[in-house]
Design a protein around this motif. Structure first.
Motif, PDB file in Angstrom:
ATOM      1  N   MET A 229       0.827  -1.205   0.000  1.00  0.00           N
ATOM      2  CA  MET A 229       0.000   0.000   0.000  1.00  0.00           C
ATOM      3  C   MET A 229       0.864   1.259   0.000  1.00  0.00           C
ATOM      4  N   ARG A 230       2.007   1.182   0.677  1.00  0.00           N
ATOM      5  CA  ARG A 230       2.850   2.379   0.825  1.00  0.00           C
ATOM      6  C   ARG A 230       3.744   2.626  -0.389  1.00  0.00           C
ATOM      7  N   ILE A 231       4.293   1.571  -0.973  1.00  0.00           N
ATOM      8  CA  ILE A 231       5.287   1.781  -2.042  1.00  0.00           C
ATOM      9  C   ILE A 231       4.988   0.961  -3.292  1.00  0.00           C
ATOM     10  N   GLY A 232       3.779   0.460  -3.421  1.00  0.00           N
ATOM     11  CA  GLY A 232       3.437  -0.347  -4.592  1.00  0.00           C
ATOM     12  C   GLY A 232       3.624   0.393  -5.901  1.00  0.00           C
ATOM     13  N   GLU A 387      13.953   5.855 -10.071  1.00  0.00           N
ATOM     14  CA  GLU A 387      14.611   7.093  -9.654  1.00  0.00           C
ATOM     15  C   GLU A 387      13.697   8.010  -8.845  1.00  0.00           C
ATOM     16  N   ILE A 388      12.377   7.735  -8.852  1.00  0.00           N
ATOM     17  CA  ILE A 388      11.474   8.610  -8.101  1.00  0.00           C
ATOM     18  C   ILE A 388      11.407   8.226  -6.626  1.00  0.00           C
ATOM     19  N   ALA A 389      12.064   7.113  -6.283  1.00  0.00           N
ATOM     20  CA  ALA A 389      12.083   6.696  -4.882  1.00  0.00           C
ATOM     21  C   ALA A 389      12.828   7.724  -4.042  1.00  0.00           C
ATOM     22  N   THR A 390      12.287   8.001  -2.859  1.00  0.00           N
ATOM     23  CA  THR A 390      12.917   8.975  -1.963  1.00  0.00           C
ATOM     24  C   THR A 390      13.006   8.386  -0.553  1.00  0.00           C
ATOM     25  N   PRO A 391      13.979   7.521  -0.317  1.00  0.00           N
ATOM     26  CA  PRO A 391      14.092   6.886   1.008  1.00  0.00           C
ATOM     27  C   PRO A 391      14.318   7.920   2.109  1.00  0.00           C
ATOM     28  N   GLU A 392      13.586   7.753   3.216  1.00  0.00           N
ATOM     29  CA  GLU A 392      13.708   8.692   4.330  1.00  0.00           C
ATOM     30  C   GLU A 392      14.949   8.412   5.178  1.00  0.00           C
ATOM     31  N   TRP A 393      15.500   7.211   5.044  1.00  0.00           N
ATOM     32  CA  TRP A 393      16.657   6.837   5.862  1.00  0.00           C
ATOM     33  C   TRP A 393      17.629   6.040   5.011  1.00  0.00           C
ATOM     34  N   ILE A 394      18.908   6.325   5.188  1.00  0.00           N
ATOM     35  CA  ILE A 394      19.960   5.605   4.466  1.00  0.00           C
ATOM     36  C   ILE A 394      20.972   5.105   5.493  1.00  0.00           C
ATOM     37  N   PRO A 395      21.298   3.817   5.499  1.00  0.00           N
ATOM     38  CA  PRO A 395      22.247   3.302   6.493  1.00  0.00           C
ATOM     39  C   PRO A 395      23.626   3.912   6.304  1.00  0.00           C
ATOM     40  N   ARG A 423      15.380   2.795  -4.971  1.00  0.00           N
ATOM     41  CA  ARG A 423      14.159   2.000  -4.803  1.00  0.00           C
ATOM     42  C   ARG A 423      14.381   0.901  -3.757  1.00  0.00           C
ATOM     43  N   GLN A 424      15.538   0.275  -3.770  1.00  0.00           N
ATOM     44  CA  GLN A 424      15.827  -0.761  -2.778  1.00  0.00           C
ATOM     45  C   GLN A 424      15.882  -0.179  -1.373  1.00  0.00           C
ATOM     46  N   LEU A 425      16.476   0.999  -1.240  1.00  0.00           N
ATOM     47  CA  LEU A 425      16.537   1.646   0.067  1.00  0.00           C
ATOM     48  C   LEU A 425      15.148   1.983   0.585  1.00  0.00           C
ATOM     49  N   GLU A 426      14.300   2.502  -0.298  1.00  0.00           N
ATOM     50  CA  GLU A 426      12.950   2.845   0.150  1.00  0.00           C
ATOM     51  C   GLU A 426      12.172   1.591   0.537  1.00  0.00           C
ATOM     52  N   ALA A 427      12.378   0.508  -0.215  1.00  0.00           N
ATOM     53  CA  ALA A 427      11.687  -0.739   0.115  1.00  0.00           C
ATOM     54  C   ALA A 427      12.148  -1.279   1.463  1.00  0.00           C
TER      55      ALA A 427
END
Length: 732
Positions: A229-232, A387-395, A423-427
């Protein structure tokens, strides 16, 4: 002073000090290395795990008395009597090591009864002495617990099991193996059955840990549905158009179908070093062959358009197969420009990577077909969606700059966050956040189901609803770690099995040029439900027989500075001399586990990274030179083993695994440093070796296929504390 120093204690010889059915043990251990379905190793990756069969056999044989012993209780037995009784013990071992008997209570009870009889015999010999109560079997301790195989088997054989390790990831794995399952033994699941669930319930009686296993499965569906629901929107299906079906018989009649993506296949790019094409990002591809399966070959062909290019997917064996199989790669890290055939030197690629100028270009898309995979050329806009993924946190945290087996560090992938696409980070961050939300739902559902809530978390010793929520969240976080291992930009596409291969196929973090990006919402390799389903099935298989009477404890301790071993049976697999830097590697998982479980295990995840300075590995890059590394290893290992010598229960030998590298089994000259340094630590710790056994604990197919100097086998040392007046000779 420990009881091991008391000369009045009578210590019957154990089976491991006399004889073993070695061929049977090795055959079972070798077979087990190819078993994945239901194996505890599928709970969470750990490097160089020992087979359960070997661990079980070693533990049993170090605890049962040899019938032909020369001291005390055994005086007067004939050789025929001793041989017959020894053969009975061999029969138990032959049954015990079989994978099919992992949870066979009839077989396990035979083994437990034999251990108890031997213990009662030893207690009779030492009647009235401290530590010899026939009603209380000594507890077990492994101070280098690692992946938890040995503590798990000690628990299975009926011992109170203690595991410790300096590495917090190893400590958590051991908690999941021996500490958490008994707390919720026999408890039915509380979670909602997934909608349209096609899987039958794993069990009806919910014995052992099967109820918890079922909840892991149920709540994994809750996690997936919420994450979708959040990132589909980042994982759209691909519609097969009429144009796609042209010249593609395999797509006939499929126009208009929307297919779920299995994986996107990417190539890394750099600017062409040729001045004429210096404005073009050219691909670095190790192979253009996507499927090697006979009769189902698939390949990517670069199509040149002046100073531009595109990729086209085709079926069948290409005429220029020999050319396409090598991609644009010339040798090692050297490539050629697809437009000009100019050399792209490895040093140039490293410089581009260090400057952050390595890019990516989509080569192909793999989608789900009916009973097969379908390969498609890149569709318009497919590359830009990621490329439109915007992860809120990056390790954060540094990737090891130097590492045995190779590292990607030199190509600009210097921090953990850089190993993933946006995209992987956001997932991964989304799934981590959802796990924390689902933990609250588990607690609520458990209360509704009638489980009392004392408010205590599992790290506080709780056994109520809150602790249960913590337990489910822990195993769901293991699924997320599997997702990270297969959901990063260092994942290969395997053209024979036609699936992505995880980063840690070996103990290194090598650079990968063309990589696969699996879809966590697919129904194939790399999917979230695939990870969690594997964990729940492994859990149900391994812990179906566990009861609340099984006691286990996993703690973070330095092996050279611990007292947990006092009065316990000890079997352990110490770090190999210089082969695997566990701390460097396990930071990959630690950063993700810390994000989702810091609130559950605050002390375990108190530091920003895994402790490294104290790790007992002879890494020259960490200590400045080979000589300093060897000195560090010898002193540290001697201290750790000395504690085992002083603290272990006097009735039992200590068993220690030493893992040989492949080359050490072929070239005597390569043995000198690792093997002799390890032996020196054992001898200087005050031990005498009373038995040595070679065991096949590694996967031989891995050594052949990878051609690496991999771990090949183990030598099991049975050791007892050396008496003060025992004469010694030089190692030579």
């Amino acid at each position: 002073m420990s009881t091991r120093m008391d000369p009045k204690i009578k210590t019957p010889k154990k089976l491991i000090e006399v004889a073993l059915p070695l061929d049977d043990i090795n055959a079972a251990a070798a077979r087990e290395k190819s078993i994945r379905h239901g194996h505890p190793s599928t709970l969470h990756l750990w490097w160089a795990r020992r087979p359960l069969a070997a661990a079980r056999a070693v533990l049993f044989s170090q605890m049962v008395n040899d019938p032909g012993g020369e001291r005390g209780y055994y005086a007067g037995k004939t050789k025929a009597q001793a041989d017959a009784e020894r053969e009975e013990l061999f029969k138990i071992i032959r049954e015990l090591v079989l994978w099919e008997n992992t949870n066979n209570e009839e077989v396990l009870e035979k083994a437990r009864a034999a251990i108890q009889r031997s213990w009662e015999e030893a207690c009779e010999l030492n009647k009235g002495k401290p530590g010899f109560d026939p009603k209380i079997l000594p507890a077990f301790h492994d101070p280098f617990a690692g992946g938890g195989a040995i503590p798990l088997e000690a628990q299975r054989l009926g011992l109170e099991s203690h595991a410790s390790d300096l590495n917090p990831v190893a400590v958590l794995i051991n908690k999941a193996m021996i500490e958490i399952p008994p707390k919720f033994s026999g408890q039915p699941p509380v979670g909602p059955i997934p909608k349209n669930d096609k899987q039958k319930l794993l069990h009806q009686k919910w014995s052992g840990g099967t109820g918890l296993a079922e909840d892991i499965r149920r709540y994994s569906h809750v996690v997936r549905d919420e994450a979708l629901m959040r990132i589909g929107n980042l994982y759209p299906k691909v519609e097969i158009t009429f144009d796609m079906t042209k010249k593609r018989p395999d797509l006939e009649g499929k126009a208009g179908e929307k297919c779920n993506v299995i994986a996107w296949l990417w190539a890394r790019t750099v600017k062409s070093p040729n001045p004429v094409f210096s404005h073009v990002d050219v691909p670095l591809v190790s192979s253009f062959i996507l499927s090697k399966k006979k009769g189902k070959e698939v390949y990517v062909e670069p199509i040149i358009h002046g100073d531009q290019y595109s990729f086209r997917v085709s079926n069948g064996r290409p005429v220029n197969f020999d050319k396409l199989i090598n991609g644009t790669k010339l040798s090692r890290a050297n490539f050629k420009c697809i437009l000009s055939n100019s050399l792209i030197d490895g040093k140039y690629i490293k410089a581009e990577g260090a400057a952050g100028r390595i890019g990516t270009k989509l080569m192909a898309i793999v989608v789900e077909g009916k009973h097969k995979r379908i390969y498609l050329s890149p569709t318009e806009g497919a590359d830009s969606i990621s490329e439109i993924a915007t992860p809120e946190w990056i390790p954060s945290g540094a990737v090891p700059e130097r590492l045995t087996g190779g590292t990607c560090y030199g190509y600009g992938l210097t921090e953990w966050g850089k190993l993933f696409t946006a995209r992987q980070l956001e997932a991964l961050t989304t799934f981590s956040d959802v796990i924390l939300d689902v933990r609250k739902k588990v607690i609520s559902d458990a209360v509704i189901a009638g489980i009392d809530d004392d408010g205590k978390g599992i790290d506080e010793g709780g056994i109520g609803a809150t602790a249960y929520g913590d337990a489910v969240a822990t195993y769901l976080s293991f699924s997320r770690d599997k997702m990270a291992d297969l959901g990063n930009s260092l994942v290969r596409w395997e053209p024979i099995a036609q699936c992505p291969r995880q980063l840690f196929g070996r103990q290194s973090i090598p650079m990968i040029w063309d990589f696969a990006e699996p879809n966590p919402f697919s129904n194939s390799s790399g999917s979230w439900l695939g990870f969690s389903d594997g964990i729940s099935k492994a859990f149900a298989k391994c812990f179906s027989g566990v009861s609340s009477n099984f006691v286990g404890k996993s703690t973070q301790l330095d092996a050279g500075n611990q007292t947990t071993s006092m009065g316990k049976v000890i079997s352990t697999d110490p770090p190999y001399y210089d082969n695997i830097a566990y701390a460097d590697l396990s930071d990959f998982f630690y950063v993700w586990l810390r994000r989702s479980l810091k609130g559950v295990f605050p002390k375990l995840f108190a530091t920003l990274a895994v402790p490294k300075a104290e790790e007992l590995v002879a890494s020259a890059y960490r200590h400045g030179s080979k000589e300093k590394a060897e000195k560090f290893f010898l002193e540290g290992m001697s201290d750790a083993i000395h504690r085992l010598s002083e603290q272990s229960h006097p009735c039992f030998p200590v068993t220690i695994y030493y893992a040989f590298k492949q080359s050490e089994t072929k070239d005597r000259n390569t043995i000198s440093t690792g093997w002799k340094t390890f032996l020196e630590a054992v001898i200087s710790a005050g031990f005498t070796v009373t038995g040595t056994w070679p065991m096949r604990t590694e996967n031989s197919s891995r050594m052949i296929s990878q051609g690496t100097n991999a771990l090949a086998s183990s030598i099991i040392l049975a050791c007892r504390k050396r008496g003060k007046n025992v004469e010694t000779i030089s190692r030579r």
